[in-house]
Motif scaffolding. Sequence first.
Motif, PDB file in Angstrom:
ATOM      1  N   ASP A  61       0.673  -1.214   0.027  1.00  0.00           N
ATOM      2  CA  ASP A  61      -0.091  -0.075   0.067  1.00  0.00           C
ATOM      3  C   ASP A  61       0.802   1.295   0.228  1.00  0.00           C
ATOM      4  O   ASP A  61       0.686   2.215  -0.639  1.00  0.00           O
ATOM      5  CB  ASP A  61      -1.035   0.032   1.331  1.00  0.00           C
TER       6      ASP A  61
ATOM      7  N   VAL B  23     -10.646   4.686   5.409  1.00  0.00           N
ATOM      8  CA  VAL B  23     -10.853   3.686   4.275  1.00  0.00           C
ATOM      9  C   VAL B  23      -9.780   2.671   4.604  1.00  0.00           C
ATOM     10  O   VAL B  23      -9.076   2.665   5.440  1.00  0.00           O
ATOM     11  CB  VAL B  23     -10.530   4.330   2.880  1.00  0.00           C
TER      12      VAL B  23
ATOM     13  N   THR C 172      -6.735   4.156  -1.960  1.00  0.00           N
ATOM     14  CA  THR C 172      -7.988   4.250  -2.159  1.00  0.00           C
ATOM     15  C   THR C 172      -8.058   5.958  -2.242  1.00  0.00           C
ATOM     16  O   THR C 172      -8.974   6.422  -3.070  1.00  0.00           O
ATOM     17  CB  THR C 172      -8.976   3.631  -1.216  1.00  0.00           C
TER      18      THR C 172
ATOM     19  N   LEU D 163      -4.036  -1.990  -2.680  1.00  0.00           N
ATOM     20  CA  LEU D 163      -5.583  -2.173  -2.258  1.00  0.00           C
ATOM     21  C   LEU D 163      -5.742  -3.510  -1.676  1.00  0.00           C
ATOM     22  O   LEU D 163      -6.488  -3.574  -0.730  1.00  0.00           O
ATOM     23  CB  LEU D 163      -6.525  -1.621  -3.216  1.00  0.00           C
TER      24      LEU D 163
ATOM     25  N   THR E 190      -6.684  -4.197   2.442  1.00  0.00           N
ATOM     26  CA  THR E 190      -8.307  -4.838   2.642  1.00  0.00           C
ATOM     27  C   THR E 190      -8.233  -6.328   2.793  1.00  0.00           C
ATOM     28  O   THR E 190      -9.431  -6.612   3.138  1.00  0.00           O
ATOM     29  CB  THR E 190      -9.137  -4.205   1.776  1.00  0.00           C
TER      30      THR E 190
ATOM     31  N   THR F 210     -12.711  -2.500   5.497  1.00  0.00           N
ATOM     32  CA  THR F 210     -12.797  -2.323   4.045  1.00  0.00           C
ATOM     33  C   THR F 210     -14.282  -1.188   3.934  1.00  0.00           C
ATOM     34  O   THR F 210     -15.123  -1.529   4.640  1.00  0.00           O
ATOM     35  CB  THR F 210     -13.248  -3.701   3.396  1.00  0.00           C
TER      36      THR F 210
ATOM     37  N   ASP G  63     -13.205   1.594  -1.165  1.00  0.00           N
ATOM     38  CA  ASP G  63     -12.324   0.644  -1.495  1.00  0.00           C
ATOM     39  C   ASP G  63     -12.671  -0.006  -2.809  1.00  0.00           C
ATOM     40  O   ASP G  63     -11.907  -0.316  -3.889  1.00  0.00           O
ATOM     41  CB  ASP G  63     -11.891  -0.205  -0.519  1.00  0.00           C
TER      42      ASP G  63
END
Length: 888
Positions: free
Chosen positions: A13, A116, A121, A146, A150, A158, A162
């Motif tokens: 990420d 988020v 995102t 992403l 998540t 999540t 997303d």
Amino acid sequence: MEVITTHINADFDAMASMIAAKKLYPDAVLVFPGSQEKTLREYFINSTVYIYGFKRLRDLDLDRVSRLILVDTRQISRIGRFVEILDRPGMDIHVYDHHPDAEDDIQGVFNLIKPVGATVTILTQLIRERGLEVTPEEATIMSLGLFEDTGSFTFNNTTPEDFEAAAFLLRSGADLNAVSDMVTQELTAEQVGLLNELITSAKTYGIAGIDVCIATVSVEKYVGDFAVLVHKLKDIENLDVVFALARMDDRVYLVGRSRIPEINVSTVAAYFGGGGHATAASASIKDLTLFQVENKLLEFLRSYIHPYPTAESMMTSPVIFTEPEVTVAEAGQSMIRYNINSMPVMEDGRIVGLTTRQVLEKAIFHGLEKRAVREFMTTDFSTVGPNATLLEIESYLVERHQRIVPVMEDNRVIGVITRRDLLKFLVEDQTTNARSLYGDTNLAAWSKRKNVVAVIMEQLPREIVQTLKDFGKLAKDLGMKAYAVGGFVRDLLLRRSNLDIDIVVEGDGIEFARTYAREHGIRCRFHKKFNTAVLIFPDDRRVDVASARFEYYQYPAALPIVEFSSLKMDLYRRDFTINTLALALNPGEFGQLIDFFGGQRDLKDKTIRVLHNLSLVEDPTRILRAIRFEQRFGFRIGKQTVALIRNAVRMGLLQKLGGRRLLHEIQLIMVEDDPLPPLRRMNEFAVWPVLSANILFDQKLEDLFVRLREVVSWHRLSFLDEPLERWWVYMLGLFSGLAAADVEDACGRLQFTAGQRERIAWAYRTVSGLLWGFFPAAEHKPSAIFRALQPFKPEELVFMMAKAQDETPRRAVSHYFHRYRHVSTELKGRDLKEMGVPPGPIYRVILDELLDARLNGEVKDRQEELAYLRERHAELFGGEGEVPDPAS
């Protein structure tokens, strides 16, 4: 130069967010602040991300950076060397992050923080809004971040955003096969360690026929994917219901999982301010300790899961009773001592009646205190078996007005149920019986035991080890359990020397101490009021002995857990988790370390943490002890405890302390090897106004304390056998910048004695006079220095040396210590008398002159002293001629 960076040990990420940010800041340079996670490094090797121009930090000229774009983090502690440029004037900082707030968060010129599932995102949404194009390669990299953060859209964090970001990236050509190959649930070493802790700490509680597992861990920094670990714990152990609690930074994270309809974990999470679904939920909890959250969780579960109790689960045990021939007055005193209102009357192990405090008090009112209990006890009563139902118990206590119901098994009383027990059960279930995941109901299953015999043998002298073993053997012989507790155990684990031993006995501590003293021929002092004793060994070594709290708390059954709970309650009253460790001494378990409250963990993390949020309210001196321990051990006070300290100071709790208690804690700080760090920390917590609003702990005062410590160390090394009240030296330094009236007020606050107040006032007047009047005036003979410094005690002289602005007074005081103060004349008053000098004030005049001459090097021995008298005071010896030597 514009730079895009992220956190150390960057994950997918982080990298994906950097690539996405590059779309928004096309001229920016991509730079990792440190190493990357293993999977990310492998991705670099097998991919073409080098085309995005990532630079190495060591190749970057930080002086050229004018804008810093932070993604997937905003914590100062996680950006490596970039912290060096944060405070540069004109630095333009932009922040994009999805993590929860932290204490060391950076505030940028521009901040976009959203809760988020992934930071990418947030950036993807901006890319869409601006109509920017994303290549398939970029979309794949961004999808990696992403999906990873998540959990492939399975984590509770999540959000719909997303999924929208994933749809956009898929339309932009993201390769899901590549994503699937890269995003695995492979655990990091840190996560494996946490999972192991979860399994080790897990305890299963049987509540209303439902097994509920609770596991706890504690780490200092935030660790992602905690929910994944809880999910794995549930699957590995095949648990129907599990709650995991993790203390990270300054809060406790709760994650719950349930497979059964009887427990909706979202309801439980909502109680703590969180949420989720019936099968999966979470919460983030501030302002409570891990231990407090665990207790609150248990309380809520007991009220939420409606139980069907039996008499055995409600009764109080062991049973407090009296005998028929005991007097009314004695029985009444027993009830007062144990704070109960009714009890059975027992004869030869059989229950023959019941009595109540009201009956006994009425009998005493009528002057019958010397009569036997037998005459007034109730003989018409009912009993129940251990499996009696709640309705049956209620019928006796409520409908038939019986004040106490004995619980019988095999014709013996195993417990009693009072109205208080019934009421307490109706308010909250008191089930505390826990077992580990492996079915062990022993204390070791839930108090985190480990054997530290090797450490004991390594760190302690042989005679101390034998003493501890003797304590354990005696405890066993007396049917008790003995434990070493507190700072002794803490320092043992820290490998620090500490032979100040505290013993807690589950039983009568005074009986234990008296028996030990009698068997070993040593002295024993005891205090009945507090049920404590002190053992005094021939070498003046002392051991404190205390009884664990001996109140009879309500427990589900007469199990061994009852005995250990008394130790647990005793330890719960202590100040910090690191001081709650206990060492079992009884044979068969000697050297077993008992840790109810995470003390080992906090020792490892080097953290000072209170046990509960009212700890500092109950005893504000713990504020100063926390500071002292923090600096002595090189630890740090936990974030929540810091907040509690600041709140306690704002509430003025220290002002409510008695002066002697406050002085005692300050004295302990000032006799530390280096008191400056704790004193500086006290200033950070705004403690000094409790003594005087005018204490200014600035650089000037800090410099003085540095010099004071240097001079104190010099004195200790120079005069090993001479005691020095170090706390008084540092107190002189602390108050040295105050006006006389402020000093007097501060001394009053600390309840100094009249002698201490007079001493400190005299010291300031006289030291100032010498430093600013005497020493600068001229070069002084040794005799003049001796006369000027002789009235001072060593503490004031040490203070004078540190206070001096130049070398002249420091050298003079040093010479006084080393050369002058022990100089004396060989001739004494008796010699003058034998020489025919009439007694009187002249003796002092002559001897002072001789001493001055000795100090100034004018005379060196007895003969020269006689010659000096012949020259100066011949008239006292009959005029001219020889002065007779009485020794000849």
